[in-house]
Every structure is written in C-alpha cells, then in structure tokens.
Motif scaffolding. Structure first.
Motif, short mmCIF file in Angstrom:
data_model
loop_
_atom_site.label_atom_id
_atom_site.label_comp_id
_atom_site.label_asym_id
_atom_site.label_seq_id
_atom_site.Cartn_x
_atom_site.Cartn_y
_atom_site.Cartn_z
N LEU A 28 6.38 -1.32 -1.74
CA LEU A 28 7.15 -0.38 -2.56
C LEU A 28 8.51 -0.96 -2.91
O LEU A 28 9.00 -0.75 -4.02
N HIS A 60 7.53 8.23 -1.88
CA HIS A 60 6.30 8.03 -2.64
C HIS A 60 5.30 9.15 -2.34
O HIS A 60 4.69 9.73 -3.24
N LEU A 184 7.78 4.11 -8.25
CA LEU A 184 7.10 4.94 -7.25
C LEU A 184 5.98 5.76 -7.90
O LEU A 184 4.92 5.96 -7.31
#
Length: 200
Positions: A28, A60, A184
């Motif tokens: 991420l 997320h 995200l």
C-alpha cells in the motif's frame, strides 16, 4: 476496484518505474507513493511523503467497507472520480478567526461523525481545524500546499498521532491528495497483493 486503465497510464508507470525503484516498499505504501509521484511527475515525493503501512491497511479496509470520504475543496473531489465524497465548502462562511475552509471542515465533521477518511489538499487551515475536532479518522491525507502554514500544519498532523499520509515540504495540492486516496481506492481488496503494471 476494477477499472479500465488507459495505455498511456500503463506506459507512464513503466517510465516512472524505470527512474524510481519502489519495489522495496510494502504494497500500500508503494501504491500511494507511485500514484502521487505519477500525478505530479515529481520523483521527490518518494522521499518527501510520510506514511505507515499499518495505518494504510486499516484505512484501506475502512474505505472499502464504505467509510465516508471528506474533501476540503471541489478540486480534490474532482480527482476522486469513482467515489462520492463530502465537501461542505459551498455551505461554509468565514468569520473572525475562522476561514471558510476551516468552517467547511466543522460542517463536514457534524455530517459524517467519526471514522471517515479526510483528504485535504488545499488549505492548511482546513487541516488545522480538523486537528481540533474529535474526528477519530480512519485516515487523514494531509497534503495542503503553500508557503504559509502548509509545512506547519502537516508537522502538527504527524505530531497528533492520527493515522495519516503527509509530506515534509511545502509541496502538495488537490491532485496529489486525490491521488493518495485513489491509490487506496484502486488497490486490490487484499492489501498484501502486489501492485501490477495495469492496476497501480
């Protein structure tokens, strides 16, 4: 989130990765760094951004579970094209000691309550106001731009201990703030998945 990626974006990522090695970053973190760098064509964001993989993973999950997303200005909302956002700037008014951007944040907080993702890319005063509220955010993407207050507001965000994406310099803006949220949003719902050429 499935989406059709234009060949120009695929080629742009290929060229960016030829100049910037992000392969060592967690999934991420890599997704956010790459999308912000891509949005600004500015490789310096790779070392300017401050973010935490664990915080991104929780954000997320919250985002894909339907948590509200609040933005400070319409330009940030315009960059987040696949998701409804909350922006109360048109309803806000300035007053003594309170900018219109700060009032908009108050109004948005009253509307969404705790657990939202906040995306601030324009006004340092919006970020400063958010830090005075009991917002309990899932994430604050605090990337306001400018020579007055931007660095200080982002430093205050980091010092607050809130889950955040920020950067150290005066740089920022609506496009990069939206890009961080989009990273995200577009990332597979399994955060451990590696970003691909097509989906990053």
């Amino acid at each position: 989130m499935d989406r059709v990626v234009h060949p120009i974006e695929v080629e742009s990522y290929r060229r960016m990765r030829a100049r910037l090695d992000t392969s060592h970053l967690p999934p991420l973190t890599r997704a956010v760094v790459e999308r912000v760098v891509h949005s600004a064509a500015d490789l310096e964001y790779a070392t300017d951004l401050v973010l935490d993989e664990g915080e991104l993973a929780k954000a997320h999950s919250a985002l894909h579970a339907g948590a509200p997303v609040v933005v400070d200005v319409a330009m940030v909302a315009a960059g987040i094209t696949q998701l409804r956002t909350v922006c109360r700037l048109t309803d806000a008014k300035s007053g003594p000691g309170l900018t219109r951007s700060a009032h908009a944040i108050r109004l948005a907080h009253e509307e969404v309550g705790p657990g939202a993702l906040w995306v601030i890319g324009n006004a340092p005063t919006a970020l400063e106001e958010l830090l005075t509220l009991d917002a309990c955010p899932a994430l604050v993407i605090g990337l306001p731009v400018g020579f007055v207050g931007a660095v200080e507001s982002k430093a205050a965000l980091r010092e607050s201990g809130l889950p955040a994406v920020s950067n150290v310099s005066e740089k920022g803006g609506s496009a990069v703030a939206a890009a961080a949220l989009n990273a995200l949003l577009y990332h597979p719902t399994s955060p451990s998945a590696s970003p691909s050429e097509e989906k990053s």
